[in-house]
Design a protein around this motif. Structure first.
Motif, PDB file in Angstrom:
ATOM      1  N   ASN A   3       0.836  -1.194   0.000  1.00 33.23           N
ATOM      2  CA  ASN A   3       0.000   0.000   0.000  1.00 33.23           C
ATOM      3  C   ASN A   3       0.870   1.243   0.000  1.00 33.23           C
ATOM      4  OD1 ASN A   3      -2.358  -1.521   0.131  1.00 33.23           O
ATOM      5  ND2 ASN A   3      -2.360  -1.533   2.359  1.00 33.23           N
ATOM      6  N   VAL A   4       0.540   2.202  -0.842  1.00 39.58           N
ATOM      7  CA  VAL A   4       1.259   3.472  -0.902  1.00 39.58           C
ATOM      8  C   VAL A   4       0.704   4.388   0.177  1.00 39.58           C
ATOM      9  CG1 VAL A   4       1.769   5.495  -2.315  1.00 39.58           C
ATOM     10  CG2 VAL A   4       1.696   3.235  -3.374  1.00 39.58           C
ATOM     11  N   PHE A   5       1.593   4.931   1.007  1.00 38.47           N
ATOM     12  CA  PHE A   5       1.180   5.867   2.048  1.00 38.47           C
ATOM     13  C   PHE A   5       1.181   7.298   1.509  1.00 38.47           C
ATOM     14  CE2 PHE A   5       2.194   8.755   5.567  1.00 38.47           C
ATOM     15  CZ  PHE A   5       1.067   8.550   6.351  1.00 38.47           C
ATOM     16  N   CYS A   6       2.275   7.673   0.815  1.00 38.68           N
ATOM     17  CA  CYS A   6       2.400   9.001   0.226  1.00 38.68           C
ATOM     18  C   CYS A   6       3.549   8.963  -0.768  1.00 38.68           C
ATOM     19  CB  CYS A   6       2.638  10.069   1.289  1.00 38.68           C
ATOM     20  SG  CYS A   6       4.200   9.890   2.181  1.00 38.68           S
ATOM     21  N   GLN A   7       3.895  10.107  -1.345  1.00 34.57           N
ATOM     22  CA  GLN A   7       5.049  10.202  -2.234  1.00 34.57           C
ATOM     23  C   GLN A   7       6.074  11.136  -1.615  1.00 34.57           C
ATOM     24  OE1 GLN A   7       3.442  11.443  -6.060  1.00 34.57           O
ATOM     25  NE2 GLN A   7       3.835   9.399  -6.828  1.00 34.57           N
ATOM     26  N   CYS A   8       7.331  10.849  -1.887  1.00 32.34           N
ATOM     27  CA  CYS A   8       8.424  11.706  -1.424  1.00 32.34           C
ATOM     28  C   CYS A   8       8.321  13.048  -2.145  1.00 32.34           C
ATOM     29  CB  CYS A   8       9.764  11.038  -1.725  1.00 32.34           C
ATOM     30  SG  CYS A   8      11.196  12.069  -1.319  1.00 32.34           S
ATOM     31  N   ASP A   9       8.429  14.130  -1.403  1.00 27.51           N
ATOM     32  CA  ASP A   9       8.337  15.461  -2.001  1.00 27.51           C
ATOM     33  C   ASP A   9       9.560  15.829  -2.825  1.00 27.51           C
ATOM     34  OD1 ASP A   9       5.787  15.993  -1.034  1.00 27.51           O
ATOM     35  OD2 ASP A   9       6.529  16.899   0.818  1.00 27.51           O
ATOM     36  N   LYS A  10      10.653  15.090  -2.680  1.00 29.96           N
ATOM     37  CA  LYS A  10      11.849  15.398  -3.480  1.00 29.96           C
ATOM     38  C   LYS A  10      11.950  14.504  -4.711  1.00 29.96           C
ATOM     39  CE  LYS A  10      16.652  16.302  -3.560  1.00 29.96           C
ATOM     40  NZ  LYS A  10      17.939  15.961  -3.324  1.00 29.96           N
ATOM     41  N   CYS A  11      11.983  13.201  -4.529  1.00 33.26           N
ATOM     42  CA  CYS A  11      12.186  12.288  -5.661  1.00 33.26           C
ATOM     43  C   CYS A  11      10.879  11.752  -6.239  1.00 33.26           C
ATOM     44  CB  CYS A  11      13.107  11.135  -5.279  1.00 33.26           C
ATOM     45  SG  CYS A  11      12.372   9.937  -4.132  1.00 33.26           S
ATOM     46  N   GLU A  12       9.768  12.029  -5.546  1.00 33.86           N
ATOM     47  CA  GLU A  12       8.426  11.612  -5.959  1.00 33.86           C
ATOM     48  C   GLU A  12       8.222  10.098  -5.994  1.00 33.86           C
ATOM     49  OE1 GLU A  12       7.338  13.697  -9.519  1.00 33.86           O
ATOM     50  OE2 GLU A  12       7.422  15.635  -8.515  1.00 33.86           O
ATOM     51  N   ARG A  13       9.124   9.366  -5.337  1.00 29.92           N
ATOM     52  CA  ARG A  13       8.980   7.916  -5.230  1.00 29.92           C
ATOM     53  C   ARG A  13       7.865   7.604  -4.234  1.00 29.92           C
ATOM     54  NH1 ARG A  13      10.304   3.917  -1.888  1.00 29.92           N
ATOM     55  NH2 ARG A  13      11.514   5.138  -0.413  1.00 29.92           N
ATOM     56  N   ASP A  14       7.105   6.546  -4.513  1.00 33.20           N
ATOM     57  CA  ASP A  14       6.081   6.105  -3.571  1.00 33.20           C
ATOM     58  C   ASP A  14       6.729   5.648  -2.273  1.00 33.20           C
ATOM     59  OD1 ASP A  14       4.097   6.570  -5.428  1.00 33.20           O
ATOM     60  OD2 ASP A  14       3.924   4.470  -6.040  1.00 33.20           O
ATOM     61  N   ILE A  15       6.206   6.127  -1.161  1.00 34.55           N
ATOM     62  CA  ILE A  15       6.627   5.654   0.157  1.00 34.55           C
ATOM     63  C   ILE A  15       5.560   4.666   0.597  1.00 34.55           C
ATOM     64  CG2 ILE A  15       7.123   6.288   2.539  1.00 34.55           C
ATOM     65  CD1 ILE A  15       7.941   9.068   1.489  1.00 34.55           C
ATOM     66  N   LEU A  16       5.986   3.446   0.824  1.00 30.32           N
ATOM     67  CA  LEU A  16       5.052   2.353   1.104  1.00 30.32           C
ATOM     68  C   LEU A  16       4.819   2.169   2.594  1.00 30.32           C
ATOM     69  CD1 LEU A  16       6.539  -0.229  -1.427  1.00 30.32           C
ATOM     70  CD2 LEU A  16       4.701   1.444  -1.816  1.00 30.32           C
ATOM     71  N   MET A  47       7.082  15.719   3.298  1.00 29.87           N
ATOM     72  CA  MET A  47       7.323  14.320   3.640  1.00 29.87           C
ATOM     73  C   MET A  47       8.337  13.768   2.649  1.00 29.87           C
ATOM     74  SD  MET A  47       3.593  12.864   4.662  1.00 29.87           S
ATOM     75  CE  MET A  47       2.551  13.769   3.557  1.00 29.87           C
ATOM     76  N   TRP A  48       9.352  13.079   3.171  1.00 28.12           N
ATOM     77  CA  TRP A  48      10.439  12.596   2.333  1.00 28.12           C
ATOM     78  C   TRP A  48      10.790  11.159   2.672  1.00 28.12           C
ATOM     79  CZ3 TRP A  48      10.502  17.174   5.093  1.00 28.12           C
ATOM     80  CH2 TRP A  48      10.357  18.329   4.335  1.00 28.12           C
ATOM     81  N   CYS A  49      11.235  10.412   1.657  1.00 29.34           N
ATOM     82  CA  CYS A  49      11.761   9.079   1.912  1.00 29.34           C
ATOM     83  C   CYS A  49      13.054   9.252   2.703  1.00 29.34           C
ATOM     84  CB  CYS A  49      11.989   8.318   0.604  1.00 29.34           C
ATOM     85  SG  CYS A  49      13.274   8.988  -0.462  1.00 29.34           S
ATOM     86  N   GLN A  50      13.482   8.206   3.350  1.00 31.11           N
ATOM     87  CA  GLN A  50      14.666   8.305   4.200  1.00 31.11           C
ATOM     88  C   GLN A  50      15.904   8.719   3.414  1.00 31.11           C
ATOM     89  OE1 GLN A  50      15.215   4.892   6.672  1.00 31.11           O
ATOM     90  NE2 GLN A  50      16.731   5.893   7.944  1.00 31.11           N
ATOM     91  N   ALA A  51      16.021   8.267   2.165  1.00 30.45           N
ATOM     92  CA  ALA A  51      17.192   8.603   1.347  1.00 30.45           C
ATOM     93  C   ALA A  51      17.270  10.095   1.043  1.00 30.45           C
ATOM     94  CB  ALA A  51      17.156   7.803   0.050  1.00 30.45           C
ATOM     95  N   CYS A  52      16.136  10.745   0.826  1.00 31.37           N
ATOM     96  CA  CYS A  52      16.120  12.171   0.477  1.00 31.37           C
ATOM     97  C   CYS A  52      16.095  13.092   1.692  1.00 31.37           C
ATOM     98  CB  CYS A  52      14.900  12.481  -0.389  1.00 31.37           C
ATOM     99  SG  CYS A  52      14.944  11.761  -2.039  1.00 31.37           S
ATOM    100  N   ALA A  53      15.685  12.588   2.830  1.00 33.86           N
ATOM    101  CA  ALA A  53      15.426  13.434   3.997  1.00 33.86           C
ATOM    102  C   ALA A  53      16.623  14.267   4.421  1.00 33.86           C
ATOM    103  CB  ALA A  53      14.949  12.584   5.165  1.00 33.86           C
ATOM    104  N   SER A  54      17.784  13.681   4.477  1.00 25.64           N
ATOM    105  CA  SER A  54      18.947  14.422   4.965  1.00 25.64           C
ATOM    106  C   SER A  54      19.317  15.584   4.048  1.00 25.64           C
ATOM    107  CB  SER A  54      20.141  13.489   5.132  1.00 25.64           C
ATOM    108  OG  SER A  54      20.506  12.934   3.884  1.00 25.64           O
TER     109      SER A  54
END
Length: 69
Positions: A3-16, A47-54
């Motif tokens: 299930n997709v929770f949201c998308q990363c605001d930087k890379c736009e990848r689905d955050i599951l 909201m960002w995936c862990q890879a983009c957050a930093s």
């Protein structure tokens, strides 16, 4: 199927559902008394995936730091 929770605001990848994400929110609260705080306003900045957050969180904090000043 995940299930997709949201998308990363930087890379736009689905955050599951089940993944780690970083979110930045701003809140304005009214202090009612020593043990009660009433939310007045809450806004999700991003909201960002862990890879983009930093790469983006420090920048977002600086940009929005003075919003309630």
């Amino acid at each position: 199927m995940s299930n997709v929770f949201c998308q990363c605001d930087k890379c736009e990848r689905d955050i599951l559902v089940g993944e780690t994400m970083v979110s930045l929110t701003m809140a304005k609260d009214k202090i009612i008394d020593e043990s009660c705080i009433q939310p007045v306003f809450v806004n999700t900045v991003g909201m960002w995936c862990q890879a983009c957050a930093s790469h983006v969180v420090d920048k977002q904090v600086k940009l929005h730091k003075t919003m309630f000043d």
